[in-house]
Motif scaffolding. Structure first.
Motif, PDB file in Angstrom:
ATOM      1  N   VAL A 163       0.013 -86.901  14.705  1.00  0.00           N
ATOM      2  CA  VAL A 163      -1.210 -86.547  15.430  1.00  0.00           C
ATOM      3  C   VAL A 163      -1.098 -85.124  15.979  1.00  0.00           C
ATOM      4  O   VAL A 163      -2.035 -84.319  15.862  1.00  0.00           O
ATOM      5  N   GLU A 164       0.046 -84.807  16.560  1.00  0.00           N
ATOM      6  CA  GLU A 164       0.250 -83.473  17.117  1.00  0.00           C
ATOM      7  C   GLU A 164       0.212 -82.409  16.014  1.00  0.00           C
ATOM      8  O   GLU A 164      -0.316 -81.318  16.203  1.00  0.00           O
ATOM      9  N   THR A 165       0.772 -82.735  14.871  1.00  0.00           N
ATOM     10  CA  THR A 165       0.768 -81.787  13.747  1.00  0.00           C
ATOM     11  C   THR A 165      -0.650 -81.529  13.254  1.00  0.00           C
ATOM     12  O   THR A 165      -1.062 -80.377  13.062  1.00  0.00           O
ATOM     13  N   VAL A 166      -1.425 -82.598  13.052  1.00  0.00           N
ATOM     14  CA  VAL A 166      -2.815 -82.446  12.596  1.00  0.00           C
ATOM     15  C   VAL A 166      -3.626 -81.650  13.610  1.00  0.00           C
ATOM     16  O   VAL A 166      -4.467 -80.816  13.244  1.00  0.00           O
ATOM     17  N   GLY A 167      -3.346 -81.879  14.897  1.00  0.00           N
ATOM     18  CA  GLY A 167      -4.067 -81.164  15.946  1.00  0.00           C
ATOM     19  C   GLY A 167      -3.816 -79.675  15.936  1.00  0.00           C
ATOM     20  O   GLY A 167      -4.622 -78.890  16.466  1.00  0.00           O
ATOM     21  N   GLY A 168      -2.708 -79.253  15.351  1.00  0.00           N
ATOM     22  CA  GLY A 168      -2.384 -77.843  15.296  1.00  0.00           C
ATOM     23  C   GLY A 168      -3.116 -77.092  14.196  1.00  0.00           C
ATOM     24  O   GLY A 168      -3.004 -75.864  14.104  1.00  0.00           O
ATOM     25  N   TYR A 169      -3.827 -77.819  13.351  1.00  0.00           N
ATOM     26  CA  TYR A 169      -4.582 -77.208  12.264  1.00  0.00           C
ATOM     27  C   TYR A 169      -6.068 -77.274  12.584  1.00  0.00           C
ATOM     28  O   TYR A 169      -6.506 -78.090  13.394  1.00  0.00           O
ATOM     29  N   GLU A 171       6.378 -80.423   8.871  1.00  0.00           N
ATOM     30  CA  GLU A 171       6.269 -80.130  10.302  1.00  0.00           C
ATOM     31  C   GLU A 171       6.269 -81.408  11.126  1.00  0.00           C
ATOM     32  O   GLU A 171       6.916 -81.493  12.174  1.00  0.00           O
ATOM     33  N   ALA A 172       5.542 -82.415  10.659  1.00  0.00           N
ATOM     34  CA  ALA A 172       5.477 -83.689  11.383  1.00  0.00           C
ATOM     35  C   ALA A 172       6.846 -84.363  11.432  1.00  0.00           C
ATOM     36  O   ALA A 172       7.248 -84.927  12.459  1.00  0.00           O
ATOM     37  N   GLN A 173       7.564 -84.323  10.325  1.00  0.00           N
ATOM     38  CA  GLN A 173       8.892 -84.942  10.294  1.00  0.00           C
ATOM     39  C   GLN A 173       9.879 -84.193  11.185  1.00  0.00           C
ATOM     40  O   GLN A 173      10.774 -84.803  11.765  1.00  0.00           O
ATOM     41  N   ARG A 174       9.694 -82.879  11.309  1.00  0.00           N
ATOM     42  CA  ARG A 174      10.533 -82.110  12.234  1.00  0.00           C
ATOM     43  C   ARG A 174      10.233 -82.528  13.669  1.00  0.00           C
ATOM     44  O   ARG A 174      11.157 -82.737  14.472  1.00  0.00           O
ATOM     45  N   ARG A 175       8.974 -82.668  13.995  1.00  0.00           N
ATOM     46  CA  ARG A 175       8.589 -83.135  15.326  1.00  0.00           C
ATOM     47  C   ARG A 175       9.107 -84.557  15.561  1.00  0.00           C
ATOM     48  O   ARG A 175       9.504 -84.913  16.676  1.00  0.00           O
ATOM     49  N   GLN A 176       9.084 -85.356  14.495  1.00  0.00           N
ATOM     50  CA  GLN A 176       9.540 -86.740  14.605  1.00  0.00           C
ATOM     51  C   GLN A 176      11.018 -86.791  14.970  1.00  0.00           C
ATOM     52  O   GLN A 176      11.443 -87.620  15.777  1.00  0.00           O
ATOM     53  N   THR A 177      11.797 -85.911  14.372  1.00  0.00           N
ATOM     54  CA  THR A 177      13.230 -85.841  14.694  1.00  0.00           C
ATOM     55  C   THR A 177      13.437 -85.439  16.145  1.00  0.00           C
ATOM     56  O   THR A 177      14.289 -85.998  16.848  1.00  0.00           O
ATOM     57  N   GLN A 178      12.630 -84.507  16.628  1.00  0.00           N
ATOM     58  CA  GLN A 178      12.738 -84.059  18.010  1.00  0.00           C
ATOM     59  C   GLN A 178      12.307 -85.141  18.992  1.00  0.00           C
ATOM     60  O   GLN A 178      12.786 -85.190  20.124  1.00  0.00           O
ATOM     61  N   SER A 179      11.403 -86.025  18.550  1.00  0.00           N
ATOM     62  CA  SER A 179      10.883 -87.057  19.450  1.00  0.00           C
ATOM     63  C   SER A 179      11.860 -88.199  19.673  1.00  0.00           C
ATOM     64  O   SER A 179      11.600 -89.090  20.478  1.00  0.00           O
ATOM     65  N   MET A 180      12.969 -88.192  18.968  1.00  0.00           N
ATOM     66  CA  MET A 180      13.940 -89.273  19.122  1.00  0.00           C
ATOM     67  C   MET A 180      14.491 -89.337  20.550  1.00  0.00           C
ATOM     68  O   MET A 180      14.987 -90.362  20.993  1.00  0.00           O
ATOM     69  N   ASP A 181      14.394 -88.206  21.280  1.00  0.00           N
ATOM     70  CA  ASP A 181      14.930 -88.186  22.644  1.00  0.00           C
ATOM     71  C   ASP A 181      13.925 -88.695  23.663  1.00  0.00           C
ATOM     72  O   ASP A 181      14.153 -88.618  24.866  1.00  0.00           O
ATOM     73  N   GLY A 182      12.785 -89.193  23.172  1.00  0.00           N
ATOM     74  CA  GLY A 182      11.787 -89.775  24.083  1.00  0.00           C
ATOM     75  C   GLY A 182      10.670 -88.831  24.437  1.00  0.00           C
ATOM     76  O   GLY A 182      10.036 -88.968  25.482  1.00  0.00           O
ATOM     77  N   THR A 183      10.401 -87.860  23.601  1.00  0.00           N
ATOM     78  CA  THR A 183       9.323 -86.909  23.866  1.00  0.00           C
ATOM     79  C   THR A 183       7.968 -87.599  23.924  1.00  0.00           C
ATOM     80  O   THR A 183       7.092 -87.209  24.663  1.00  0.00           O
TER      81      THR A 183
END
Length: 375
Positions: free
Chosen positions: A311-317, A348-360
């Protein structure tokens, strides 16, 4: 005159007899329908599938394995459909739910194919979207092809990457013949593979795929579910239930998100109905989503959080716009499958997904305020 009067009298008697016959048939059909509903309830009660509130549990029992949610928390409310003149709303709803169990998909198929990588599936589906747009195929056609491909892969072992394009174009070939009024000719589909797949090979793969799928070719796709949910959320004319009453702009915004999500093999962890409901959660209040889907927050929570980076990735476009197609009526434009730079967005979404593992992205329900107008 006497002969004519006799004919008129006989005609009148026949018309009267015909009316009585129709009335009797309708009465018998009504009685049969009541008996069917009663027997269905008795059948459900015998299997502990029916509660006093008329809630069905069985169709989504499989979610416990996928989401870790106990079946008791996945109660499916009665049909959100209004009374239908052409059928039973409960029968239609239960039929849709039962397909979620019958048509199984799972990302575990990759374990059966050690030579394949998740990115290969993403590239193939992205290409099928591009082919679909080139031939102005409907979204349902693409999503049927995606379902056929993923379920077919579950029946196979040790597939080489060289065969993926053949399987993909064959799945689209089958889906086109089911969904499209004028499906592309096999010569055209062979042509878009740039010589990689011959017509004879597509026909041979078609037989193999149909047999492997056991001719089960009528799943409720993600697009099927999102259309139902949006229609029920936007309904203002109960007499025209089959006519879309939702905003085309809202629909294409949601389908763009689903197009991106379906490229990720992780989407196969969720039932299609749950995936569609999770996408809707990012556009409408959860109260509305629960009303039209019958799903509790516990049932969709993990999917909503999994989808957050997308969702965040799509919102950036920039927002997706309705495209014009020369041979497509304006009221049908939103139904045509379109293609964007989804592979870049996916990375980009998968990169964000990896970052979200910490509870983002904390597991909190959406706001009760609607985010998008559905009319």
């Amino acid at each position: 005159m006497t002969r004519r009067s006799g004919r008129l009298q006989a005609k009148s008697e026949n018309a009267s007899t015909h009316k009585h016959k129709i009335a009797r048939i309708r009465k018998e059909q009504c009685s049969r329908r009541k008996t069917l509903v009663t027997s269905k309830r008795i059948h459900c009660e015998a299997q502990n599938l029916w509660t006093e509130e008329g809630i069905f549990e069985a169709p989504f029992d499989g979610l416990e394995k996928d989401t870790g949610v106990a079946p008791s928390k996945q109660l499916i409310q009665p049909s959100p459909f209004p009374l239908l003149s052409w059928g039973s709303s409960e029968d239609v709803w239960v039929k849709m739910l039962s397909k979620e169990v019958k048509y199984k998909h799972n990302k575990s198929f990759l374990q059966q194919h050690p030579k394949l990588q998740p990115k290969m599936r993403s590239i193939l589906l992205d290409w099928l979207m591009e082919v679909s747009e080139a031939y102005t195929l409907h979204r349902q056609t693409f999503y049927l092809a995606q379902d056929f491909f993923d379920r077919f892969m579950l029946t196979q072992e040790n597939v080489n990457k060289e065969h993926l394009q053949l399987m993909g174009i064959t799945a689209l070939f089958i889906a086109s013949k089911i969904e499209e009024i004028y499906p592309p000719k096999i010569q055209e589909l062979a042509y878009v593979t740039d010589g990689a797949c011959l017509e004879e090979e597509i026909l041979q793969m078609e037989l193999i795929m149909l047999k492997a799928l056991n001719w089960d070719l009528c799943p409720e796709t993600v697009v099927s579910w999102i259309k139902v949910y949006l229609q029920m959320a936007s309904l203002y004319d109960f007499s025209n239930l089959l006519v879309p009453q939702f905003s085309q702009d809202t629909y294409i915004q949601i389908t763009q998100l689903l197009d991106l999500c379906i490229l990720d093999v992780g989407s196969l962890d969720f039932k299609y109905g749950v995936l569609a409901a999770a996408a809707l959660c990012h556009f409408l209040s959860f109260d509305v989503v629960q009303k039209v889907s019958g799903l509790s927050w516990d049932a969709v929570e993990s999917c909503v959080n999994w989808m957050a980076p997308f969702v965040e990735t799509v919102g950036g476009y920039s927002g997706v716009q309705l495209k014009e197609f020369s041979k497509v009526a304006p009221e049908d434009r939103h139904n045509i499958q379109t293609h964007a730079d989804y592979l870049t967005m996916l990375n980009e979404a998968q990169r964000r997904q990896t970052q979200s593992m910490d509870g983002t992205f904390p597991p909190t329900p959406p706001s009760s305020t609607e985010k998008v107008t559905t009319h």
